[in-house]
Structures are given as structure tokens and as C-alpha cells.
Motif scaffolding. Sequence first.
Motif: not given
Ligand SMILES: [Mg+2]
Lengths: 249, 233
Positions: A42, A167-168
Motif C-alpha cells: 500500500t 489498492d486491494e
Molecule cells: Mg495494504
Amino acid sequence: MLVSVKGLHKSFGDLDVLKGIDLSIEKGSVVAIIGPSGSGKTTMLRCLNALEMPNKGTIQFQDEFNINFDAAPSKRDILTLRRKSGMVFQSYNLFPHKTALENVMEGPVIVQRKAKEKTKALAESLLKKVGLAEKMDLYPHQLSGGQQQRVGIARALAIEPELMLFDEPTSALDPEIVGEVLRVIRDLAKEGWTMAIVTHELKFAEEVADHVIFIDGGHIVEQGTPEEILKNPKEARTKQFLDRILNPS
Amino acid sequence: MFLNNFILAASDPVVDWDLFQSSLWPMIQGGIQGTIPLTLISFTFGLLIALLTALARLSNSKILAGLARVYVSAIRGTPLLVQLFIIFYGLPNIGVVIDPFPSACIAFSLNVGAYASEIIRASILSVPKGQWEAGYAIGMTHRQALLRIILPQATRVSIPPLSNTFISLVKDTSLASLILVTELFRKSQEIAARTYEFLQLYITAALLYWIVCFILSLIQGRIEKRLDRYVAK
Ligand SMILES: [Mg+2]
Ligand SMILES: Nc1ncnc2c1ncn2[C@@H]1O[C@H](COP(=O)(O)OP(=O)(O)OP(=O)(O)O)[C@@H](O)[C@H]1O
């Protein structure tokens, strides 16, 4: 190369999180970023649009723009960098006081100062693209998680970024609606968008990514084609990580 | 003896309706000339001061933040009545003579500015960090994110406490009677001084304040409902 990152360092206080990241992203390619929790995925993604300010290193976009973080970069450079990329957040972060359509229009109208009428047509077509033609006038709290995330994708696309960062994007979603978001991302890949995606969905990474990066402990341990990294990893740490994901318990 | 007096007093009519009617209009006039403009002007300037103070406290500049802190602390730590007296009765000693009405406006604006700045600051801080980031991610400047994304959401949060500040202000303006501002309560004092009907006149004044504040709280409820439309139930 669309983006070349060199020697990116980031620490939070005493904690060195990124310890020299070198990375290139080819135009039109999809890069999947994998790695254990806390490895800095991240942080790296957020450094790419300066939501997190790197302590050192450079980011170069083709030959036209270069930003150096060894000294504090100018506000102008930070804005330029941010306007080159669109970000899709794990927790959507839609603007709750704006409808889906207004969320998508905000960037073009306010940041790029485009005409409202033209932007409305653009925003409508983007929302159609992500399958939300019927939901344009709803507020975020009236949408499901999967729908919110698709608005988030449309909002990021609306500023016509050169690079899309995810991000995810599906990790906050119920399993049965993960598919609807992945489908949208898959379509974007086919359209030739350049994307960097942090993900735990290895099957998805294998299918859409052109390039896989494995990060651990703030370093890129290994990178290559999905075949190379996911099927035949060379590094022990990569093997261990994949093993743990594929055979949990 | 005592009993006698008591009976005498009680034998007076409880409410003098003629006085009620003849005193009502001057008091309402006092409200229209004094209380209402004083409240509206002070609240408007107060909110402006409050917003600037809140932004100063949240800014990166230590000097600005420090000044804002001192201002808020000084206003909150001193009685409003004393502030009014300093401005109206005190400042003439250094040659600064301000009329009653503007004096009151200054004192009340500074007061609202300090209290409301805390409300605004807290409501700005209550907006999740992800909202700033989402603004930045689509290329917004700090200012654009503040004006377009953060303040509208902070407004929603701050409406209930700011309404309370407004309603308190309506009542606090009665203190201006002590620096000779013609407003609702001063009118009732003037009539009471003439007629000696203190109880009736002050209760009439209280009722008028109550009615205004009741209406305001109804409006507050409506505004909150309207702002609720984008918030999850
Ligand atoms: Mg992360
Ligand atoms: N704002 C911050 N302040 C302090 N430490 C932070 C901050 N953000 C991240 N960290 C730390 O940096 C390290 C890397 O965090 P990061 O979120 O980048 O990991 P990640 O690879 O994305 O993990 P996950 O898979 O769990 O999302 C962690 O140790 C984390 O605690």
C-alpha cells in the motif's frame, strides 16, 4: 516505459517501510503487486501519487515529467504527478454528499475545469461502462459495496489518467460481489489501460497481469511474468508466500 | 401583619391585561430593532471569524495556530458581560468610543467566533482522512478538497451544535441591555421601571424569548433532516 521509479525510500519515523524500490511500468501493461501483509505494498502504491511522500527517489513519466523526492518537491510537481494517475481505494472513499454521477464529474469539472455538459456525458458513459447506468443519481449510501467500488473506478477514470492505481480493490467486498468489480478491471485491461494493482487474488493476477511484482520487507524480491513469479518462483521467500496462500492453515 | 400584607399583594389582579397589550408591542419592536439584528449580524461575523480561526488552528503555521488558541482561550475564559463592559465602558479610557450597538456586535461576534471555531474545528477533524485523499487523488489542491469535499461534510456535522450556539446567542443578546442597547429586554426594563410590574413584564420578555427559540429549534430540526439525505440511516 510509461513510468520509471528509481530508488524509492519511505520511512515512518524509525520504521523503514520502502528500502529502495526500482520499478518500471510499461504503457498498456497491467502490473500486479503481491506480498505479505505489512510488506509495504500500500505504501508503495500511495507513493506513486504522493499520497504518501517518499523520503528519497524519483518517479519519471515517459520523458516528459520527472519528480525527485530527495528534497521536498514543489506543490506544482505533486499536483502534476497526482493528475497523471487515478486511484481506487480499498474502502472506496466516495464523496458521501454527492451522487454517483457527481462523484464522477467532480474531477473533470473542478480539477480539469471542463464544461459541465460535456463532462456529464463523459461521466454517464463511464458509469454505463462499469454497469451502473441505472444508479447514477443515487448517493453512495444507497449503493452496495461492489457498486460503490465501481463508482470509485469510474471516478478515477474520469480524469483520464495515464496510470490507474488499485489498492486491494475487492478486499472489502463480500465474496459473491468480488466478481463484478474484477470484471470491470478485466475490461479496462483489454482496453489497454496501464494499471498497477495490489491484490491478494492470485488467480486474478495470473489472468490479467502482464507483470507480477513480489514485495517483502520493503524490497522488490522478485518480478517477472505471472508464469515466472506465480508458477516458477526462484526466491525462497516468494515460494514460501505462495505456499502459504495456496495452502492456508 | 405579614398575613395581611400577603393578602393585600395577592388581591392585586394577577395579570394586568391592559399593560400586557400596551407593553407587548414596544418589546416586540425592541426585538426587531435590537435583538434580531444584533443576533444576525453577530452570528454572521462570528461564523466567519470561527471558520478562519478553525482553519488557523488546523494550519501548519505554528504562529497562526498559536494566535488562534490564545484568542479562543481568552474569550472562553472570561465572562461575556465583562467583555461587553471592556469594549463599551473600558475602551473610551484610551480614546476608543464605540456606540452601544456596534460595541455589542463586536463582543458577540468575538464570542461566537471563539465558541463556534471549536465546533467547526472538531467537525472538520471528524471527516475521515480518506475523503481528503480521495480529493487529492483526483488532482485537487488542498483548497479545492477543503471547499468541495471536507467543508460540506463538516457542515452537516456542525449544524446541530451551531444551532445551539445561535439559540444561545439570541438569549445572550439580552446582556446588551446593560450597555444601553435598545433591545427586547431593555424595553421591558424601561416599562417595568415606570409601572413597577416587574414580574409580569419580565415574564412577558421571557415568553417572547421562549417563542423565538422554540421556532428556531423547529427550523433546526428541518435543516438537519434535509442535510440527512445523503447520510446512511
Ligand atoms: Mg495494504
Ligand atoms: N501512516 C503510517 N504511519 C506509520 N506506519 C505506517 C503507516 N502506514 C503504514 N505503516 C507501516 O508500514 C508498514 C507497511 O504498511 P503497508 O500498509 O504498506 O503494508 P501492506 O503491504 O499494504 O500490507 P497489507 O497487505 O496488510 O495491506 C507496516 O508496518 C505499517 O504498519
